[in-house]
Design a protein around this motif. Sequence first.
Motif, PDB file in Angstrom:
ATOM      1  N   ALA A  70       6.717  44.036 -86.407  1.00 55.99           N
ATOM      2  CA  ALA A  70       7.938  43.572 -85.736  1.00 55.99           C
ATOM      3  C   ALA A  70       8.498  42.351 -86.452  1.00 55.99           C
ATOM      4  O   ALA A  70       7.759  41.468 -86.872  1.00 55.99           O
ATOM      5  CB  ALA A  70       7.645  43.235 -84.283  1.00 55.99           C
ATOM      6  N   ASP A  71       9.803  42.336 -86.598  1.00 56.97           N
ATOM      7  CA  ASP A  71      10.515  41.179 -87.148  1.00 56.97           C
ATOM      8  C   ASP A  71      11.497  40.701 -86.105  1.00 56.97           C
ATOM      9  O   ASP A  71      12.084  41.504 -85.376  1.00 56.97           O
ATOM     10  CB  ASP A  71      11.287  41.556 -88.418  1.00 56.97           C
ATOM     11  CG  ASP A  71      10.387  41.991 -89.547  1.00 56.97           C
ATOM     12  OD1 ASP A  71       9.272  41.441 -89.659  1.00 56.97           O
ATOM     13  OD2 ASP A  71      10.793  42.882 -90.317  1.00 56.97           O
ATOM     14  N   ALA A  72      11.708  39.401 -86.044  1.00 56.59           N
ATOM     15  CA  ALA A  72      12.658  38.847 -85.082  1.00 56.59           C
ATOM     16  C   ALA A  72      13.363  37.659 -85.707  1.00 56.59           C
ATOM     17  O   ALA A  72      12.828  36.991 -86.592  1.00 56.59           O
ATOM     18  CB  ALA A  72      11.948  38.412 -83.805  1.00 56.59           C
ATOM     19  N   THR A  73      14.577  37.420 -85.250  1.00 60.85           N
ATOM     20  CA  THR A  73      15.322  36.228 -85.627  1.00 60.85           C
ATOM     21  C   THR A  73      15.489  35.391 -84.371  1.00 60.85           C
ATOM     22  O   THR A  73      16.007  35.871 -83.370  1.00 60.85           O
ATOM     23  CB  THR A  73      16.699  36.593 -86.202  1.00 60.85           C
ATOM     24  OG1 THR A  73      16.520  37.446 -87.328  1.00 60.85           O
ATOM     25  CG2 THR A  73      17.453  35.355 -86.636  1.00 60.85           C
ATOM     26  N   VAL A  74      15.022  34.160 -84.430  1.00 58.43           N
ATOM     27  CA  VAL A  74      15.126  33.263 -83.284  1.00 58.43           C
ATOM     28  C   VAL A  74      15.991  32.063 -83.656  1.00 58.43           C
ATOM     29  O   VAL A  74      16.030  31.645 -84.808  1.00 58.43           O
ATOM     30  CB  VAL A  74      13.739  32.790 -82.792  1.00 58.43           C
ATOM     31  CG1 VAL A  74      12.940  33.943 -82.223  1.00 58.43           C
ATOM     32  CG2 VAL A  74      12.964  32.121 -83.898  1.00 58.43           C
ATOM     33  N   THR A  75      16.675  31.548 -82.662  1.00 61.98           N
ATOM     34  CA  THR A  75      17.493  30.355 -82.845  1.00 61.98           C
ATOM     35  C   THR A  75      16.753  29.172 -82.245  1.00 61.98           C
ATOM     36  O   THR A  75      16.302  29.235 -81.107  1.00 61.98           O
ATOM     37  CB  THR A  75      18.858  30.529 -82.159  1.00 61.98           C
ATOM     38  OG1 THR A  75      19.480  31.708 -82.666  1.00 61.98           O
ATOM     39  CG2 THR A  75      19.755  29.335 -82.419  1.00 61.98           C
ATOM     40  N   ILE A  76      16.643  28.111 -83.012  1.00 60.46           N
ATOM     41  CA  ILE A  76      15.925  26.913 -82.585  1.00 60.46           C
ATOM     42  C   ILE A  76      16.867  25.732 -82.701  1.00 60.46           C
ATOM     43  O   ILE A  76      17.526  25.553 -83.726  1.00 60.46           O
ATOM     44  CB  ILE A  76      14.684  26.677 -83.471  1.00 60.46           C
ATOM     45  CG1 ILE A  76      13.760  27.885 -83.392  1.00 60.46           C
ATOM     46  CG2 ILE A  76      13.976  25.399 -83.090  1.00 60.46           C
ATOM     47  CD1 ILE A  76      12.681  27.889 -84.432  1.00 60.46           C
TER      48      ILE A  76
END
Length: 106
Positions: A70-76
Amino acid sequence: MGRLISLIVIAGLAYGGLYLYYGHVVRQAIDEQLAARGLDALEVQRIDYGPLAPVSTEATIRADVSYRGADATVTIRIQGHPIFSDEMRMELDGLQNLRLRIGTGG
């Protein structure tokens, strides 16, 4: 005129170095936060931030993380400066993308 051009080149090199070092420090901070929460298996693949992030005390960072298939893009969101400030706070702002790989790679 030659001194002005030299000054611009030196300022550009200094800012380029700051920009690269900022990314390194932010990646380390994200890795430390993941480890502190027991999420050592997540791997930070890439970090994106705006051109003014290294000179501001608030920034929004996008981090691409992966875990097995699984790959994910998160905003921090970062409040404080990771290089010049003693205090820095990181907040998970949201999950943008989630990509799953199903099947074998071979």
